[in-house]
Write an enzyme that holds these catalytic residues in place. Structure first.
Site, PDB file in Angstrom:
ATOM      1  N   HIS A 135       2.318   2.843  -1.720  1.00 23.57           N
ATOM      2  CA  HIS A 135       1.997   3.007  -3.230  1.00 23.57           C
ATOM      3  C   HIS A 135       1.613   1.589  -3.573  1.00 23.57           C
ATOM      4  O   HIS A 135       0.603   1.444  -4.610  1.00 23.57           O
ATOM      5  CB  HIS A 135       2.859   3.850  -4.475  1.00 23.57           C
ATOM      6  CG  HIS A 135       4.013   3.396  -5.324  1.00 23.57           C
ATOM      7  ND1 HIS A 135       5.225   3.519  -4.248  1.00 23.57           N
ATOM      8  CD2 HIS A 135       4.440   2.809  -5.062  1.00 23.57           C
ATOM      9  CE1 HIS A 135       6.340   2.881  -4.309  1.00 23.57           C
ATOM     10  NE2 HIS A 135       5.850   1.570  -5.096  1.00 23.57           N
ATOM     11  N   ASP A 165       5.189   7.485   1.905  1.00 26.69           N
ATOM     12  CA  ASP A 165       5.155   6.925   0.775  1.00 26.69           C
ATOM     13  C   ASP A 165       5.847   5.444   1.762  1.00 26.69           C
ATOM     14  O   ASP A 165       6.066   5.068   1.018  1.00 26.69           O
ATOM     15  CB  ASP A 165       5.797   6.407  -0.507  1.00 26.69           C
ATOM     16  CG  ASP A 165       5.767   5.932  -1.201  1.00 26.69           C
ATOM     17  OD1 ASP A 165       4.773   5.925  -1.059  1.00 26.69           O
ATOM     18  OD2 ASP A 165       6.471   5.162  -1.720  1.00 26.69           O
ATOM     19  N   SER A 244      10.003  -2.446  -4.726  1.00 23.11           N
ATOM     20  CA  SER A 244       9.492  -1.043  -3.927  1.00 23.11           C
ATOM     21  C   SER A 244       8.521  -1.751  -2.783  1.00 23.11           C
ATOM     22  O   SER A 244       8.185  -2.720  -2.617  1.00 23.11           O
ATOM     23  CB  SER A 244       8.113  -0.579  -4.431  1.00 23.11           C
ATOM     24  OG  SER A 244       8.350   0.347  -5.908  1.00 23.11           O
TER      25      SER A 244
END
Length: 292
Positions: A135, A165, A244
């Site tokens: 993402h 992901d 992330s």
């Protein structure tokens, strides 16, 4: 009438002749001299030993009895001289620091779940391939990566695993020295195991936060894609936008996961105590990397 007369007394023994007396005296004197000769070395040795002990004792300095103050001062000095070992986080960060990557994107979908155009990656191969969260880079127009030595490059997505992901980036320029991270075994983690999240929260490059494994085999529904990610590691080490795609480390600095999400029931994308990471064996395998 008959009268009994007393018997005459026995005659006294005659003294030995003078020659016998002289011989007996000579024998006793000989035995005495022989005893003295035999015992003389022992006596002399004992006397010499006593003299040596007394001489040695006189040369030794007298010791002063220890007082309570002396004992207390000695303990204080010993404690002050102790150097504590470095914290586990210090060694873990040093191990992964050369493999850390800052990721910046432009031209992405403004409605997609992103980290405001910034994220983190980690070098995992000798070809400088970068593992990160999908993402972070999905639908990006351009992807720019910056390695730990300052080298910058454009990167493209070479493989991706939407279900987990995870994405692998291939840079068009690599550093002179490539340092792949050491990958660990997420199966060895237990609830309460010490962990470290390393990344670039809010653009603060190379930040580290510490915590523990709060749970295992967690599930998370991506609010944008509606995909349910399973088998996640729950941590309480702080993760914020920019973290992330960054590595989750064990206490020895080995990568055991890739940070993928934080859970916040409000609309604010900030950490409130729950972070999630994809185990590194799932992340690597799902993105087409060799089975570590």
């Amino acid at each position: 009438m008959t009268y009994l007369l007393d018997e005459p007394p026995a005659p006294a023994p005659e003294p030995p002749p003078p020659d016998a007396q002289a011989a007996d005296a000579d024998a006793r004197g000989h035995r005495l001299r022989r005893t003295v000769r035999r015992g003389a070395p022992i006596v002399v040795g004992a006397a010499l030993m006593l003299v040596a002990i007394l001489a040695w004792s006189s040369l030794q300095p007298r010791t002063t009895p220890l007082t309570r103050t002396d004992v207390r001062d000695a303990i204080t000095s010993a404690l002050e001289s102790q150097t504590p070992p470095p914290a586990n986080g210090e060694g873990a960060y040093a191990a992964v620091r050369p493999s850390l990557v800052l990721i910046e994107t432009e031209g992405g979908d403004p409605d997609a779940r992103t980290d405001d155009g910034q994220g983190t990656g980690v070098v995992v191969t000798d070809a400088a391939e970068i593992l990160t969260a999908l993402h972070v880079v999905a639908n990006a127009g351009t992807i720019t990566v910056r390695f730990a030595d300052g080298t910058q490059a454009e990167a493209t997505i070479s493989s991706a695993d939407e279900d987990n992901d995870i994405a692998v980036l291939e840079p068009d320029n690599v550093p002179g020295v490539i340092v792949p991270a050491v990958l660990g075994n997420p199966a060895a983690l237990r609830i309460g195991s010490e962990t470290f999240a390393v990344g670039n929260p809010f653009g603060l490059y190379g930040s580290i936060s510490t915590g523990v494994v709060s749970g295992l085999e967690r599930s998370f529904r991506d609010p944008e894609t509606e995909i349910v990610h399973t088998g996640l590691i729950q941590i309480d080490a702080a993760v914020n936008p920019g973290n992330s795609g960054g590595p989750l480390l064990d206490r020895d600095g080995r990568v055991v996961g890739i940070v993928t999400a934080l859970i916040n029931p409000t609309e604010q994308h900030v950490f409130i105590g729950i972070g999630l990471a994809v185990p590194i064996d799932v992340a690597g395998g799902g993105a087409g990397l060799p089975n570590y």
